[in-house]
Design an enzyme around this catalytic site. Structure first.
Site, PDB file in Angstrom:
ATOM      1  N   TYR A  85      48.738  80.729  46.363  1.00 18.49           N
ATOM      2  CA  TYR A  85      48.662  82.234  45.496  1.00 18.49           C
ATOM      3  C   TYR A  85      48.083  81.841  44.123  1.00 18.49           C
ATOM      4  CZ  TYR A  85      50.449  85.855  42.183  1.00 18.49           C
ATOM      5  OH  TYR A  85      50.458  86.951  41.335  1.00 18.49           O
ATOM      6  N   GLU A 140      44.561  89.362  41.608  1.00 16.89           N
ATOM      7  CA  GLU A 140      45.289  88.409  42.533  1.00 16.89           C
ATOM      8  C   GLU A 140      44.649  88.328  43.716  1.00 16.89           C
ATOM      9  OE1 GLU A 140      50.188  89.520  42.264  1.00 16.89           O
ATOM     10  OE2 GLU A 140      49.120  90.187  43.936  1.00 16.89           O
TER      11      GLU A 140
END
Ligand code: GDP
Ligand code: MN
Length: 378
Positions: free
Chosen positions: A101, A189
């Site tokens: 992530y 993101e």
């Protein structure tokens, strides 16, 4: 402003981040043709302004054009968290060795853009954040210096042991920070950031939110706005130059000025109510705006009470009063309206309202308390 994954991917690619190519399809046939062009296995992905598409069945691997058509048939028209899927992204599928992530958010509490990385990436990142926050490493970027090379390198090494892989990750982190800054983003993101069997690091998902106030700097990003994918009431409000955000409560607030709108919502809560919306009709004196505002408010079935709180400065109380009178003659309003007016042309405003059978208040506390009580059926 929310943008779609395929649009965020374009921004990332423009900044040199490795992103597989992709094509947007609005029909199953278009999806099949895109799969044919790419050859091999593709991934078919719902393009909606929410995350968690994988878990909702909105991301499917397809081994052939025929399968891509079937996947697109299943995904197009699907509802994910209340949003209808109208387009899919078709992209060559990657083989995945690991999923990490990488995210950047404007962290208001920290007063800094904050980079977050975790080797526990993928569809369960929310759970990771909730159950083992220590698995997410954070770095607040000092706005005076920007992201320094050694900081990006340290984050890369936090994600991967292999130095070759860690260096690629560090470069991607630096580029994502550039893309975030250059786009006026409040969030960027990549989840997952993957490593493939060849040891290449790539972004196979992308999510960005852009600050509305930065859009004037980049018309190409402003053009990404997808009216179809937005809350229709909020889109209409923007066209009428109203700032309108729907909330969950029942007391609709119609206020001029963002600060007064916030104070009004606080006071609604203080008196035991829940605001149905944030609505700033702005500083101009235009009865039409008031009409649109009342239309938007009354279309929300949760609303049981309407509160006007107007502090007349540039906004003139008589204009607002005329707007209220006009709107209520055009649309049938079945819930009680409580009006508080003070400031410029207050006397005139009150006169107009009283002539038309409305009661006007001057005290803000009293008005909010009354609106809350009326909303609760008291
Ligand atoms: P999200 O659920 O909305 O975040 O959608 P993602 O694009 O992140 O996809 C969800 C999951 O689908 C990823 O975490 C991957 O496990 C899987 N996935 C997505 N794209 C690919 C791909 O190209 N190849 C493979 N093997 N899996 C993929
Ligand atoms: Mn994802």
């Amino acid at each position: 402003m929310n943008i779609h994954e395929f649009q965020a991917r374009q921004i990332l690619a423009r900044h040199g981040i490795p992103v597989p190519e992709g094509e947007v399809a609005r029909t199953p046939d278009e999806a099949a043709r895109a799969a044919e062009r790419f050859g091999g296995t593709v991934v078919v992905k719902a393009q909606v302004h929410v995350g968690g598409r994988g878990k909702a069945g909105g991301v499917k691997l397809a081994g052939s054009p025929a399968e891509a058509r079937e996947s697109a048939e299943a995904i197009l028209g699907m509802e994910i968290k209340g949003l209808e899927v109208r387009q899919v992204l078709v992209a060559p599928a990657e083989d995945i060795v690991s999923e990490a992530y990488l995210g950047i958010v404007m962290d208001r509490a920290n007063q800094a853009d904050t980079i977050m990385v975790s080797s526990e990436g993928g569809v369960d990142i929310e759970e990771v954040a909730a159950t083992m926050p220590e698995a997410i490493r954070k770095l607040a970027v000092d706005p005076r210096y920007g992201l320094l090379n050694h900081q990006a390198a340290a984050l890369g090494h936090h994600l991967y042991d292999d130095p070759k892989v860690a260096r690629q990750a560090a470069a991607i982190i630096a580029k994502l920070y550039e893309a975030y800054r250059a786009s006026g983003a409040t969030l960027a993101e990549i989840n997952p950031l993957i490593v493939n069997p060849q040891g290449e690091v790539k972004a196979i998902d992308a999510k960005m939110n852009i600050d509305d106030n930065a859009l004037f700097r980049s018309p190409e990003i402003a053009a990404f706005r997808d009216l179809e994918a937005e809350n229709p009431a909020e889109a209409r409000a923007r066209e009428a130059e109203l700032s309108y955000i729907q909330l969950d409560g029942n007391v609709a607030c119609c206020v001029n000025g963002a600060g007064l709108a916030m104070a009004t919502m606080d006071l609604v809560k203080y008196y035991g109510g829940e605001p149905a919306n944030f609505l700033d009709i702005g500083g101009s004196s235009n009865p039409d705006k008031v009409v649109t505002a009342l239309e938007l408010i009354t279309e929300d079935p949760k609303v049981t009470s309407i509160l006007f709180n107007i502090f007349g400065g540039i906004t003139r109380c008589d204009d607002v009063a005329n707007g209220i009178v006009e709107a209520t003659s055009r649309i049938e309003i079945k819930v009680p309206i409580t009006i508080r007016l003070t400031g410029t042309n207050e006397e005139l405003g009150v006169e107009i309202l009283e002539e038309n059978g409305f009661e006007a208040m001057v005290d803000m506390d009293k008005a909010v308390e009354t609106a809350v009580q009326r909303g609760a059926g008291a």
